[in-house]
Design a protein around this motif. Sequence first.
Motif, short mmCIF file in Angstrom:
data_model
loop_
_atom_site.label_atom_id
_atom_site.label_comp_id
_atom_site.label_asym_id
_atom_site.label_seq_id
_atom_site.Cartn_x
_atom_site.Cartn_y
_atom_site.Cartn_z
N GLY A 194 0.87 -1.21 -0.08
CA GLY A 194 -0.01 0.04 -0.06
C GLY A 194 0.78 1.32 0.03
N GLU A 195 2.17 1.12 0.28
CA GLU A 195 3.19 2.23 0.15
C GLU A 195 3.71 2.57 -1.16
OE1 GLU A 195 3.77 4.29 3.41
OE2 GLU A 195 1.79 3.39 3.33
N LEU A 196 3.25 1.74 -2.01
CA LEU A 196 4.06 2.00 -3.57
C LEU A 196 2.98 2.89 -4.15
CD1 LEU A 196 4.33 -1.84 -4.43
CD2 LEU A 196 6.15 -0.28 -4.08
N THR A 197 3.59 3.80 -5.02
CA THR A 197 3.10 4.60 -5.59
C THR A 197 3.45 4.51 -7.19
OG1 THR A 197 3.41 6.56 -4.19
CG2 THR A 197 2.93 7.26 -6.38
N ASN A 198 2.47 3.96 -7.81
CA ASN A 198 2.91 3.34 -9.37
C ASN A 198 4.15 2.40 -9.31
OD1 ASN A 198 0.73 4.92 -10.32
ND2 ASN A 198 1.96 6.48 -10.83
N GLY A 199 4.23 1.50 -8.49
CA GLY A 199 5.11 0.54 -8.47
C GLY A 199 6.32 0.84 -7.86
N LEU A 200 6.58 2.28 -7.17
CA LEU A 200 7.71 2.49 -6.70
C LEU A 200 7.42 3.03 -5.21
CD1 LEU A 200 9.19 4.72 -9.47
CD2 LEU A 200 10.04 2.38 -9.00
N ILE A 201 8.28 2.90 -4.43
CA ILE A 201 8.39 3.63 -3.09
C ILE A 201 9.00 5.07 -3.34
CG2 ILE A 201 9.33 3.71 -0.71
CD1 ILE A 201 7.31 1.57 -0.90
N VAL A 202 8.24 6.04 -3.01
CA VAL A 202 8.64 7.53 -3.15
C VAL A 202 8.56 8.19 -1.96
CG1 VAL A 202 7.81 9.57 -4.63
CG2 VAL A 202 7.27 7.40 -5.39
N THR A 203 9.83 8.86 -1.78
CA THR A 203 9.98 9.92 -0.83
C THR A 203 10.14 11.31 -1.10
OG1 THR A 203 12.42 10.30 -0.99
CG2 THR A 203 11.51 8.11 0.05
N GLY A 204 10.44 12.07 -0.16
CA GLY A 204 10.35 13.77 -0.63
C GLY A 204 11.39 13.92 -1.51
N GLN A 205 12.28 13.09 -1.74
CA GLN A 205 13.52 13.35 -2.85
C GLN A 205 13.08 12.79 -4.18
OE1 GLN A 205 14.44 12.59 0.65
NE2 GLN A 205 14.34 14.60 0.76
N GLY A 206 12.03 11.82 -4.22
CA GLY A 206 11.86 11.32 -5.42
C GLY A 206 11.67 9.61 -5.01
N PRO A 207 11.74 8.91 -6.31
CA PRO A 207 11.71 7.34 -6.09
C PRO A 207 13.09 6.94 -5.26
CG PRO A 207 10.92 7.87 -8.32
CD PRO A 207 11.72 9.26 -7.73
N ASP A 208 12.73 5.91 -4.48
CA ASP A 208 13.75 5.32 -3.62
C ASP A 208 14.12 3.94 -4.11
OD1 ASP A 208 15.55 3.72 -2.07
OD2 ASP A 208 14.90 5.17 -0.36
N PHE A 209 14.85 3.80 -5.24
CA PHE A 209 14.73 2.29 -6.09
C PHE A 209 15.33 1.46 -5.42
CE2 PHE A 209 15.20 5.89 -9.19
CZ PHE A 209 14.12 5.81 -10.14
N GLY A 210 16.51 1.61 -4.41
CA GLY A 210 16.89 0.64 -3.37
C GLY A 210 16.01 -0.10 -2.56
N LEU A 211 15.09 1.10 -1.91
CA LEU A 211 13.99 0.57 -1.07
C LEU A 211 12.83 -0.14 -1.73
CD1 LEU A 211 12.69 0.14 1.79
CD2 LEU A 211 11.93 2.52 1.76
N THR A 212 12.60 0.52 -2.99
CA THR A 212 11.74 -0.29 -3.94
C THR A 212 12.21 -2.05 -4.12
OG1 THR A 212 10.90 1.85 -4.99
CG2 THR A 212 10.59 -0.28 -6.17
#
Length: 466
Positions: free
Chosen positions: A58-76
């Motif tokens: 439920g924390e995914l945004t269009n398949g990515l984990i997104v923070t205030g700095q943008g997508p966090d690919f490692g955490l994704t």
Amino acid sequence: MHQFIRISAVALSSAALATGLLVAPSASADPSPALRSAKAAASTDSTPSTIAAEWLAGELTNGLIVTGQGPDFGLTIDTGMALSTVASQGANVTAINTALEARIADYVGDGTKESYAGSLGKAAVFARVAKKNPTSYGGVNLITRLEERTADVPADPAAEPQAAAFAGRIFDKSEFGNFANVVGQAYAVRALSLASSAEAGAARDFLLKQQCASGYFRLNFDKANVPSQSCTEGVAGSEADPDATSLAVINLIESGDKSPAVTAALAKAGTWLAARQRNSGAIRGGAGTEQINTNSTALGGFAMGLLKNRDAALKAALWVRKNQPVDKYKCRTALTKDTGAVAYRKEKATEAATTGIPAAGRDEWRRATAQAVLGLQFAPASKDKLKIVSVKREARAGDRVQFRVFGLAPSESACMQVKGDFLRIKGKKSGDKIVRKLQLPTGNQRRVALVKTSDDEARTSLRVRN
């Protein structure tokens, strides 16, 4: 809570997220053969890992984990790896894969000026987990790129002793510096081994050099000009790191390498992790994460579970589950809407029960939960079917009547309730019955007493008279 930290101009400037993420057909999540084998003889409860995975998805945004700095690919990727162990999460693994593949250069570099070894290894591992080809992932051959970032074995090791010392070691190519470390090396070994790369053996041997005599793995490499390039116990830079140790174990097991050197290294690491575990089941982190926490505990428990030390894995899972609030029904709190999330530390859960998860702290909960899903794979199942029994068939209004609850899994949260009164309870480590009292409401009528978990409920009734 170690992670790959990489801030590039590309990553900072990319605000748009990939679209059309569910075009690819979804696949069922498929736990690895190593995990299936480790759980085969254990009676486990899928509930805590399932509800943690549901929250994380439920924390995914269009398949990515997104923070205030943008997508966090490692955490994704951590999220995708965690979800892949839960049978119901195949569609979300597919969504993550589709989003990541479209943005892969933002994570691993452009392959010319920027090429990040740890990210390449981790992305290649996830590609395989998502049943994709790492040699053609988003138009990138992750294996070839990783081989380019892996130091070669010199033709004449005796003539080039320093080159021989760091043969197999991964290096970043970046104007921002070299951030490659032992965690990235572990992912690289797994990726190269599964690809049957000619570089796999040297990468594995260099990883094994990062294991100290006691059995732990350190986190950081020596500088490239240091002669030995090996972990040396008691020397600065060779401090024990439980997270790096656990990730080395996990990736070596999943690499499928059954060589004597790897078998011996896994045995030593498993012994060290088990000795590090406290009686409570918790595992204290390394430098920067010295306090006991769910991240180190879940990773350590998962690693020991894969090593088939089921008692240690069970103890770790119990401790992690205690930090997974399930405040529902009459027992609801500000965390009810985040049921399934796992707190990094107990006090974080206590605070959030009143305030909810703060926006600034949400990233910590995501990281903790991504690792917790793994450790919770070994949570023990309940002994019995959920049941609540009253010691009386009839009582007066206002009486505090004793109820007995059976069938709670160890550390499982539940809510006992009757009209006007409720209690939060947790399953005993032994799995034995819980005995608590509830105050009966007014009114001459039959009342229902309930016990509810996150996925089940049981009830009984008794006559109340004024």
